[in-house]
Design a protein around this motif. Structure first.
Motif, PDB file in Angstrom:
ATOM      1  N   VAL A   1      41.444  37.237  36.822  1.00  0.00           N
ATOM      2  CA  VAL A   1      42.094  38.448  37.282  1.00  0.00           C
ATOM      3  C   VAL A   1      41.356  39.671  36.766  1.00  0.00           C
ATOM      4  O   VAL A   1      41.253  40.671  37.441  1.00  0.00           O
ATOM      5  N   CYS A   2      40.817  39.589  35.552  1.00  0.00           N
ATOM      6  CA  CYS A   2      40.235  40.762  34.947  1.00  0.00           C
ATOM      7  C   CYS A   2      38.793  40.507  34.554  1.00  0.00           C
ATOM      8  O   CYS A   2      38.305  39.403  34.616  1.00  0.00           O
TER       9      CYS A   2
ATOM     10  N   VAL B   1      41.740  44.610  37.709  1.00  0.00           N
ATOM     11  CA  VAL B   1      40.542  43.879  38.092  1.00  0.00           C
ATOM     12  C   VAL B   1      39.314  44.730  37.800  1.00  0.00           C
ATOM     13  O   VAL B   1      39.244  45.902  38.190  1.00  0.00           O
TER      14      VAL B   1
ATOM     15  N   THR C   1      38.477  39.698  44.435  1.00  0.00           N
ATOM     16  CA  THR C   1      39.706  39.051  44.007  1.00  0.00           C
ATOM     17  C   THR C   1      40.039  37.943  45.002  1.00  0.00           C
ATOM     18  O   THR C   1      39.329  37.738  45.986  1.00  0.00           O
TER      19      THR C   1
ATOM     20  N   CYS D   1      48.323  42.300  32.191  1.00  0.00           N
ATOM     21  CA  CYS D   1      47.321  41.324  32.651  1.00  0.00           C
ATOM     22  C   CYS D   1      46.443  40.889  31.500  1.00  0.00           C
ATOM     23  O   CYS D   1      46.625  41.334  30.396  1.00  0.00           O
TER      24      CYS D   1
ATOM     25  N   ALA E   1      46.723  41.127  41.064  1.00  0.00           N
ATOM     26  CA  ALA E   1      45.300  40.949  41.367  1.00  0.00           C
ATOM     27  C   ALA E   1      44.985  41.176  42.837  1.00  0.00           C
ATOM     28  O   ALA E   1      43.907  41.666  43.181  1.00  0.00           O
TER      29      ALA E   1
END
Length: 221
Positions: free
Chosen positions: A12-13, A126, A197, A26, A120
């Protein structure tokens, strides 16, 4: 109430940075190195930061506090029932706010669908592929250097899988602000950046049924 499933969100990140993590929703994000356009900036990190905006080589629009953003490419699966899009809502960074984008997902099918992961899919939290920039929800407050929009600490979020439903023809929109990650040499480093994503159609228990990748590229200049 929106169903959630407690679990670690993979991908997600961006890469996490050391130091204090500010809880926001997140996995941690950040960067340990400079991204494109991070060279050639003077002491405050912005090209043209000597106060002569017109002498910044196009990297600092006159009357603003930093570079402007433009979308140069988007992609996705045209056959997937959930159609994403992205648009610029605030082109340039100023002393009051960073650049801002609006992400939209539309149910182009004829059946109700549930989409995840809810943050996300809208690029909330993100990072770009190089870890130089991160998209954060536009209604939040974050530890950033004043008039710079570079985070002073990495951002952490809760480990849960959020979903939301879309009826046929219905759209979901979110505003996301662009910040530089901790460790960047420039406040908002100029250059081209790629964000990606995954959008999943999920069952009511949040188990994915089908997924598609989508992304876009922006230029800061």
């Amino acid at each position: 109430m929106t169903p959630t499933r407690r679990r670690y969100l993979r991908g997600v990140c961006g890469a996490s940075a050391g130091g204090l993590l500010a809880l926001a929703g997140c996995a941690s994000t950040g960067s340990d190195g400079g991204g494109p356009g991070s060279d050639g900036s003077d002491s405050d990190g912005l090209p043209g930061s000597d106060g002569n905006d017109t002498d910044a080589g196009g990297t600092r629009p006159e009357g603003t506090g930093g570079p402007g953003v433009s979308i140069v490419a988007t992609d996705g699966d045209a056959d997937f029932p959930v159609r994403p899009s992205v648009a610029v809502t605030r082109e340039a960074a100023t002393t009051d706010h960073p650049p801002q984008l609006r992400t939209t997902l539309t149910n182009a099918g004829d059946e109700r669908v549930r989409v995840g992961e809810g943050r996300a899919v809208h690029f909330e939290y993100v990072s770009d592929a190089d870890g130089a920039l991160v998209c954060l929800p536009g209604d939040g407050e974050y530890p950033a250097e004043p008039d710079c929009w570079r985070l002073t600490d990495a951002i952490a979020t809760t480990e849960e899988y959020r979903t939301f439903a879309l009826d046929p023809g219905e759209s979901s929109e979110r505003l996301v602000d662009l910040y530089a990650t901790p460790g960047e040499d420039a406040c908002l480093p100029v250059g081209e950046y790629r964000f990606e994503t995954t959008v999943s159609v999920v069952a009511d228990d949040a188990e994915p049924r089908s997924s598609a990748a989508w992304g876009f590229s922006v230029v800061l200049e």
